[in-house]
Design a protein around this motif. Sequence first.
Motif, mmCIF file in Angstrom:
data_model
loop_
_atom_site.group_PDB
_atom_site.id
_atom_site.type_symbol
_atom_site.label_atom_id
_atom_site.label_comp_id
_atom_site.label_asym_id
_atom_site.label_seq_id
_atom_site.Cartn_x
_atom_site.Cartn_y
_atom_site.Cartn_z
ATOM 1 N N SER A 53 -6.253 40.830 1.625
ATOM 2 C CA SER A 53 -7.537 40.184 1.910
ATOM 3 C C SER A 53 -8.190 40.957 3.051
ATOM 4 C CB SER A 53 -7.342 38.723 2.317
ATOM 5 O OG SER A 53 -6.697 38.656 3.580
ATOM 6 N N ASP A 54 -9.422 40.639 3.324
ATOM 7 C CA ASP A 54 -10.085 41.133 4.537
ATOM 8 C C ASP A 54 -10.055 42.656 4.682
ATOM 9 O OD1 ASP A 54 -10.663 38.415 5.923
ATOM 10 O OD2 ASP A 54 -8.567 38.306 5.295
ATOM 11 N N THR A 55 -10.329 43.332 3.569
ATOM 12 C CA THR A 55 -10.430 44.786 3.648
ATOM 13 C C THR A 55 -11.805 45.186 4.211
ATOM 14 O OG1 THR A 55 -11.027 44.739 1.316
ATOM 15 C CG2 THR A 55 -8.779 45.317 1.838
ATOM 16 N N GLY A 58 -10.238 37.468 -0.746
ATOM 17 C CA GLY A 58 -11.506 37.286 -0.058
ATOM 18 C C GLY A 58 -11.829 38.280 1.035
ATOM 19 N N ASP A 59 -13.114 38.433 1.295
ATOM 20 C CA ASP A 59 -13.646 39.410 2.245
ATOM 21 C C ASP A 59 -13.173 40.822 1.909
ATOM 22 O OD1 ASP A 59 -15.068 37.466 3.429
ATOM 23 O OD2 ASP A 59 -14.042 37.489 5.362
ATOM 24 N N LEU A 60 -13.206 41.102 0.601
ATOM 25 C CA LEU A 60 -12.968 42.476 0.155
ATOM 26 C C LEU A 60 -14.082 43.352 0.708
ATOM 27 C CD1 LEU A 60 -12.094 42.402 -3.629
ATOM 28 C CD2 LEU A 60 -10.747 43.265 -1.723
ATOM 29 N N GLY A 63 -14.587 35.458 -0.203
ATOM 30 C CA GLY A 63 -14.406 35.112 1.202
ATOM 31 C C GLY A 63 -15.718 34.643 1.800
ATOM 32 N N ASN A 64 -15.784 34.589 3.104
ATOM 33 C CA ASN A 64 -17.011 34.131 3.756
ATOM 34 C C ASN A 64 -18.058 35.232 3.846
ATOM 35 O OD1 ASN A 64 -14.837 34.925 5.659
ATOM 36 N ND2 ASN A 64 -16.546 35.012 7.090
ATOM 37 N N ARG A 65 -17.637 36.486 3.699
ATOM 38 C CA ARG A 65 -18.613 37.582 3.726
ATOM 39 C C ARG A 65 -19.094 37.924 2.327
ATOM 40 N NH1 ARG A 65 -17.909 41.127 8.565
ATOM 41 N NH2 ARG A 65 -16.590 39.938 9.968
ATOM 42 N N ALA A 79 -5.606 30.680 -0.424
ATOM 43 C CA ALA A 79 -6.943 30.387 0.095
ATOM 44 C C ALA A 79 -7.454 31.612 0.852
ATOM 45 C CB ALA A 79 -6.899 29.187 1.032
ATOM 46 N N HIS A 80 -8.778 31.676 1.033
ATOM 47 C CA HIS A 80 -9.270 32.718 1.940
ATOM 48 C C HIS A 80 -8.891 32.344 3.367
ATOM 49 C CE1 HIS A 80 -11.368 35.893 3.780
ATOM 50 N NE2 HIS A 80 -12.193 35.079 4.417
ATOM 51 N N GLY A 81 -9.158 31.098 3.740
ATOM 52 C CA GLY A 81 -8.760 30.627 5.074
ATOM 53 C C GLY A 81 -9.897 30.045 5.889
ATOM 54 N N GLY A 93 -5.925 34.596 4.377
ATOM 55 C CA GLY A 93 -6.345 35.656 5.288
ATOM 56 C C GLY A 93 -7.343 35.102 6.283
ATOM 57 N N HIS A 94 -8.402 35.829 6.477
ATOM 58 C CA HIS A 94 -9.585 35.448 7.224
ATOM 59 C C HIS A 94 -9.448 35.498 8.748
ATOM 60 C CE1 HIS A 94 -13.366 33.607 8.277
ATOM 61 N NE2 HIS A 94 -12.748 32.639 8.921
ATOM 62 N N THR A 95 -8.356 35.003 9.308
ATOM 63 C CA THR A 95 -8.284 34.858 10.768
ATOM 64 C C THR A 95 -7.936 36.170 11.474
ATOM 65 O OG1 THR A 95 -5.954 34.207 10.697
ATOM 66 C CG2 THR A 95 -7.603 32.441 10.577
#
Length: 254
Positions: A14-16, A47-49, A85-87, A128-130, A209-211
């Motif tokens: 996640s979060d790449t 998420g937040d790829l 994700g959120n982005r 979850a994304h987080g 992820g996310h945090t």
Amino acid sequence: MLRIPRDEPVLFASDTHLAAEAPGTAARFLDALGREGPGAPHLFLLGDLFELWVGDDGADPLAARLAEVLRGLAARGVSVRLMRGNRDFLLDVPRPGASAAGYGARCGATLLDDPCPVELHGEPALLAHGDALCTDDLVYQQWRRTCRDPAWQAAFLARPLAERLAIGRGARETSEAGKREKPGALMDVNAAAVDAAMDAAGARLLIHGHTHRPAIHRWRTAAGVERTRVVLTDWDAEAGRGSLLRWDDGRAVG
Ligand code: MN
């Protein structure tokens, strides 16, 4: 519910935060996918790829390259699954009147709900994304409700691409500036929200992820249930950070 048997390893990331401005991180991620991707029948990207995603019609050459790599894995029999994700909350959200295939289809991937209950190697788990678990950040949660509203999304996606990009870039700058002023605890998951989400899903394992606080947390609930929360790393090649998490025979390896 999706059931993944014990003899089928899974890769998570996640979060790449892929962006043309950070080619090293993109290369690190694409290299990892090329090297390790074919060695596991399941790939979950939570998420937040992408650093910014204002609609599938805004997919840049980097997004096209990732789609090509993921499609290649899918062609080799890997089940590729994507979560927003959120982005990149607009990933694979159809634009009103658009007829082109969504980004998920271009990747040969299936989109997942957030959160997504799965049975992972016999264990009830939640993916979850987080961001939804960071309930102490009330301002963010209000924005999350707004931007996940189908009517808001349709109105936003109806704007011209250049306008959406300008709005998205402006929002990112505001968010980055705001983050510097927020206390650290606000940016982490809320323990009660984690337990409530796991209660609702009957899950013993949560992977998110996310945090940007990679760790494996273990605890016991008041009811005596043992639980595990795995936090995926974010990716930043310049900081030497970012790797796929491999889940093998019921646990994280490597
Ligand atoms: Mn995030």
